[in-house]
Motif scaffolding. Sequence first.
Motif, PDB file in Angstrom:
ATOM      1  N   ARG A   1     -22.907 -23.930  29.468  1.00 28.33           N
ATOM      2  CA  ARG A   1     -21.888 -24.260  28.480  1.00 28.33           C
ATOM      3  C   ARG A   1     -21.139 -22.983  28.098  1.00 28.33           C
ATOM      4  O   ARG A   1     -21.737 -21.909  28.003  1.00 28.33           O
ATOM      5  CB  ARG A   1     -22.514 -24.880  27.227  1.00 28.33           C
ATOM      6  N   PRO A   2     -19.812 -23.062  27.897  1.00 27.69           N
ATOM      7  CA  PRO A   2     -19.037 -21.863  27.558  1.00 27.69           C
ATOM      8  C   PRO A   2     -19.570 -21.114  26.339  1.00 27.69           C
ATOM      9  O   PRO A   2     -19.496 -19.883  26.293  1.00 27.69           O
ATOM     10  CB  PRO A   2     -17.634 -22.415  27.303  1.00 27.69           C
ATOM     11  N   ALA A   3     -20.097 -21.834  25.346  1.00 24.43           N
ATOM     12  CA  ALA A   3     -20.630 -21.156  24.155  1.00 24.43           C
ATOM     13  C   ALA A   3     -21.760 -20.217  24.529  1.00 24.43           C
ATOM     14  O   ALA A   3     -21.852 -19.082  24.020  1.00 24.43           O
ATOM     15  CB  ALA A   3     -21.100 -22.191  23.130  1.00 24.43           C
ATOM     16  N   PHE A   4     -22.624 -20.666  25.434  1.00 24.62           N
ATOM     17  CA  PHE A   4     -23.733 -19.816  25.854  1.00 24.62           C
ATOM     18  C   PHE A   4     -23.242 -18.661  26.728  1.00 24.62           C
ATOM     19  O   PHE A   4     -23.821 -17.576  26.716  1.00 24.62           O
ATOM     20  CB  PHE A   4     -24.783 -20.651  26.596  1.00 24.62           C
ATOM     21  N   TRP A   5     -22.175 -18.904  27.497  1.00 23.87           N
ATOM     22  CA  TRP A   5     -21.605 -17.803  28.266  1.00 23.87           C
ATOM     23  C   TRP A   5     -21.213 -16.652  27.346  1.00 23.87           C
ATOM     24  O   TRP A   5     -21.488 -15.487  27.641  1.00 23.87           O
ATOM     25  CB  TRP A   5     -20.359 -18.260  29.030  1.00 23.87           C
TER      26      TRP A   5
ATOM     27  N   LEU B   1     -12.562 -16.949  30.494  1.00 22.07           N
ATOM     28  CA  LEU B   1     -14.022 -17.034  30.412  1.00 22.07           C
ATOM     29  C   LEU B   1     -14.678 -16.528  31.691  1.00 22.07           C
ATOM     30  O   LEU B   1     -15.691 -15.819  31.646  1.00 22.07           O
ATOM     31  CB  LEU B   1     -14.446 -18.481  30.145  1.00 22.07           C
ATOM     32  N   VAL B   2     -14.113 -16.884  32.837  1.00 20.19           N
ATOM     33  CA  VAL B   2     -14.661 -16.422  34.108  1.00 20.19           C
ATOM     34  C   VAL B   2     -14.543 -14.907  34.226  1.00 20.19           C
ATOM     35  O   VAL B   2     -15.454 -14.235  34.730  1.00 20.19           O
ATOM     36  CB  VAL B   2     -13.953 -17.125  35.282  1.00 20.19           C
ATOM     37  N   LEU B   3     -13.436 -14.360  33.747  1.00 14.99           N
ATOM     38  CA  LEU B   3     -13.264 -12.904  33.763  1.00 14.99           C
ATOM     39  C   LEU B   3     -14.377 -12.223  32.962  1.00 14.99           C
ATOM     40  O   LEU B   3     -14.972 -11.232  33.419  1.00 14.99           O
ATOM     41  CB  LEU B   3     -11.895 -12.548  33.189  1.00 14.99           C
ATOM     42  N   ILE B   4     -14.678 -12.756  31.799  1.00 13.01           N
ATOM     43  CA  ILE B   4     -15.767 -12.202  30.981  1.00 13.01           C
ATOM     44  C   ILE B   4     -17.097 -12.338  31.714  1.00 13.01           C
ATOM     45  O   ILE B   4     -17.945 -11.425  31.674  1.00 13.01           O
ATOM     46  CB  ILE B   4     -15.809 -12.905  29.616  1.00 13.01           C
ATOM     47  N   GLN B   5     -17.287 -13.472  32.383  1.00 12.08           N
ATOM     48  CA  GLN B   5     -18.531 -13.668  33.135  1.00 12.08           C
ATOM     49  C   GLN B   5     -18.713 -12.608  34.210  1.00 12.08           C
ATOM     50  O   GLN B   5     -19.810 -12.044  34.358  1.00 12.08           O
ATOM     51  CB  GLN B   5     -18.535 -15.053  33.778  1.00 12.08           C
ATOM     52  N   PHE B   6     -17.674 -12.331  34.957  1.00  8.18           N
ATOM     53  CA  PHE B   6     -17.799 -11.340  36.031  1.00  8.18           C
ATOM     54  C   PHE B   6     -18.091  -9.953  35.468  1.00  8.18           C
ATOM     55  O   PHE B   6     -18.882  -9.194  36.057  1.00  8.18           O
ATOM     56  CB  PHE B   6     -16.541 -11.324  36.901  1.00  8.18           C
ATOM     57  N   PHE B   7     -17.458  -9.589  34.358  1.00  7.67           N
ATOM     58  CA  PHE B   7     -17.790  -8.315  33.726  1.00  7.67           C
ATOM     59  C   PHE B   7     -19.254  -8.298  33.281  1.00  7.67           C
ATOM     60  O   PHE B   7     -19.944  -7.278  33.398  1.00  7.67           O
ATOM     61  CB  PHE B   7     -16.879  -8.062  32.522  1.00  7.67           C
ATOM     62  N   THR B   8     -19.732  -9.429  32.777  1.00 11.57           N
ATOM     63  CA  THR B   8     -21.125  -9.520  32.343  1.00 11.57           C
ATOM     64  C   THR B   8     -22.073  -9.325  33.514  1.00 11.57           C
ATOM     65  O   THR B   8     -23.072  -8.594  33.413  1.00 11.57           O
ATOM     66  CB  THR B   8     -21.388 -10.886  31.684  1.00 11.57           C
ATOM     67  N   PHE B   9     -21.781  -9.971  34.643  1.00 12.58           N
ATOM     68  CA  PHE B   9     -22.615  -9.793  35.826  1.00 12.58           C
ATOM     69  C   PHE B   9     -22.634  -8.329  36.266  1.00 12.58           C
ATOM     70  O   PHE B   9     -23.675  -7.804  36.679  1.00 12.58           O
ATOM     71  CB  PHE B   9     -22.110 -10.672  36.965  1.00 12.58           C
ATOM     72  N   GLY B  10     -21.476  -7.674  36.186  1.00 13.85           N
ATOM     73  CA  GLY B  10     -21.419  -6.266  36.569  1.00 13.85           C
ATOM     74  C   GLY B  10     -22.270  -5.390  35.674  1.00 13.85           C
ATOM     75  O   GLY B  10     -22.980  -4.487  36.155  1.00 13.85           O
ATOM     76  N   LEU B  11     -22.210  -5.613  34.357  1.00  9.56           N
ATOM     77  CA  LEU B  11     -23.027  -4.819  33.435  1.00  9.56           C
ATOM     78  C   LEU B  11     -24.514  -5.074  33.651  1.00  9.56           C
ATOM     79  O   LEU B  11     -25.327  -4.139  33.633  1.00  9.56           O
ATOM     80  CB  LEU B  11     -22.645  -5.153  31.987  1.00  9.56           C
ATOM     81  N   LEU B  12     -24.879  -6.339  33.856  1.00  6.41           N
ATOM     82  CA  LEU B  12     -26.288  -6.658  34.090  1.00  6.41           C
ATOM     83  C   LEU B  12     -26.772  -6.028  35.392  1.00  6.41           C
ATOM     84  O   LEU B  12     -27.905  -5.513  35.460  1.00  6.41           O
ATOM     85  CB  LEU B  12     -26.472  -8.172  34.132  1.00  6.41           C
ATOM     86  N   LEU B  13     -25.943  -6.057  36.409  1.00  9.16           N
ATOM     87  CA  LEU B  13     -26.299  -5.415  37.673  1.00  9.16           C
ATOM     88  C   LEU B  13     -26.521  -3.925  37.476  1.00  9.16           C
ATOM     89  O   LEU B  13     -27.496  -3.349  37.995  1.00  9.16           O
ATOM     90  CB  LEU B  13     -25.194  -5.658  38.705  1.00  9.16           C
ATOM     91  N   PHE B  14     -25.648  -3.273  36.711  1.00  2.00           N
ATOM     92  CA  PHE B  14     -25.794  -1.834  36.451  1.00  2.00           C
ATOM     93  C   PHE B  14     -27.112  -1.540  35.744  1.00  2.00           C
ATOM     94  O   PHE B  14     -27.849  -0.613  36.122  1.00  2.00           O
ATOM     95  CB  PHE B  14     -24.613  -1.358  35.601  1.00  2.00           C
ATOM     96  N   LEU B  15     -27.442  -2.314  34.709  1.00  2.00           N
ATOM     97  CA  LEU B  15     -28.682  -2.077  33.975  1.00  2.00           C
ATOM     98  C   LEU B  15     -29.899  -2.303  34.865  1.00  2.00           C
ATOM     99  O   LEU B  15     -30.852  -1.510  34.850  1.00  2.00           O
ATOM    100  CB  LEU B  15     -28.751  -3.004  32.762  1.00  2.00           C
TER     101      LEU B  15
END
Length: 488
Positions: free
Chosen positions: A68-72, A155-169
């Motif tokens: 759900r977008p809210a959880f994203w 929303l998808v743009l934010i998701q991809f940035f989130t995946f990138g940060l999680l990958l870095f960590l």
Amino acid sequence: MTIAGGDRAVDGAQPFGGGTATARLVPRPTAKPTTLRPDSAVHRLNAITAGAILAFLLLTPIPLGSNRPAFWMVWSAVVGCMAFAYGVVLFWLRAQPRFRLGEFAPEIVALLTLCAFIVVQILPLAGWFPDLVQGNNAAGASPRTLSLDPGSSRLVLIQFFTFGLLLFLAIQIAANRRRARRMLTGILVIIAAFAVVGLLSLTQWGDTLLGFEKQIYQGYATGTFINRNSFATFLAVGLTLGAALLVATVAERKGGTIGQLLGRFGLVIGCIIVIAAALLATGSRMGTVAGLAGATTAVVLGVLMFRGIGKAGVISVIVALAIGAVALVGVFGATLVERLVLTPGVDQLRVEAHRIIWSAILERPWFGYGAGSFPTAFQMFQAPPLSPEFVWNNSHSTYLALWFELGLIAGSIPLVIIALLGFRAVRAARDPSSTTTSIAAIGTIVVFAVHSLLDFSAEIEANAFLFTVILALGAAGGVVRRPMHGSS
């Protein structure tokens, strides 16, 4: 320079008067250099971050797989805070990250290129490409943007940035290969816990979803996910990790005491059993195929890569898996067998939908219809035999969804990033300290590659987070690390 013995002397000079007294030169104390904080501080930071990521992976599947977008937005904020806190602590310690951004330059450039393309889709640039937005008004979307659903594209743009940060960590904590191996075991236990919840919800708690009555998928295990196929992909990853760790445990059977060996073996086998049982109870055909493909890949690679496994070890692994498979199919495989018998082959409506989607891709192959726009844009193309009363929210093929929304070039960038990380995992497999995590990552890629052909499980955020972390654990071993990286 200070003088010992009461006499004065200078560098290279003899003492006055030719006496026997000599001058002992003592170097002047130098100022203490401003060096980085002890490496153990970064080690502790990475250990805490590893625990935080495991907790994150434990929480994200609970609210319907975070579909759900809210959880994203919630999880994006959480990952952003984690990355910010990590950076602040590194700055305070005056320390460098274990892996610098330049060491993953191809992946970072590809990710930034993809994000820049999505920005182009949501900017008011449609006036420059009038032929591309002729159908926007019919779709009920803004005619000023290339994306037919600019809100979803953001929303998808934010998701991809989130995946990138999680990958870095995750890559930072995986610099320590022992920690990466422990993380892999922790993820296996988490998936096994959700498998237990899924089985209990199905058999003991009235076939419920988070305590509520199911509206769909009655009689099938869904765990906490929105549907059985997404849960099946989650479990298929666990089956693959279990297979990789099982082969590693057998290969390393000569290390440690008998009690330690039995403990590790029992933990892995126990997790595999409950995960396989829940996977069969989902009744997901492609999910089961993907799980078998991933687990087989892990076993084959493990047998090839682990030199100490021996013939006895190979036979033990095969016999254990075969016995377990027969027993589980007999107890929990009825729902899967029923679906194989009653609904053989692929749903013809899905085949027709894929044909229509591919035709739509060819109409707009370079710019796509906008990231996240499939539910909105596909309505323009939906035609018999697809019922107009049924809304297709997903393409049931992640590959087609990427190309439909982002075009053939930009839509292939996520696949390129996964391939680059997979190549690093393959390269790391030769290192004994990285073999287990590498074959687990490769097997996980196989799981998602297979199931994404006919389903959208990779688009469920909890599964995407899980995939991202496992990719990082495997890829980190494929980077030539500086000596300072070895212990943190």
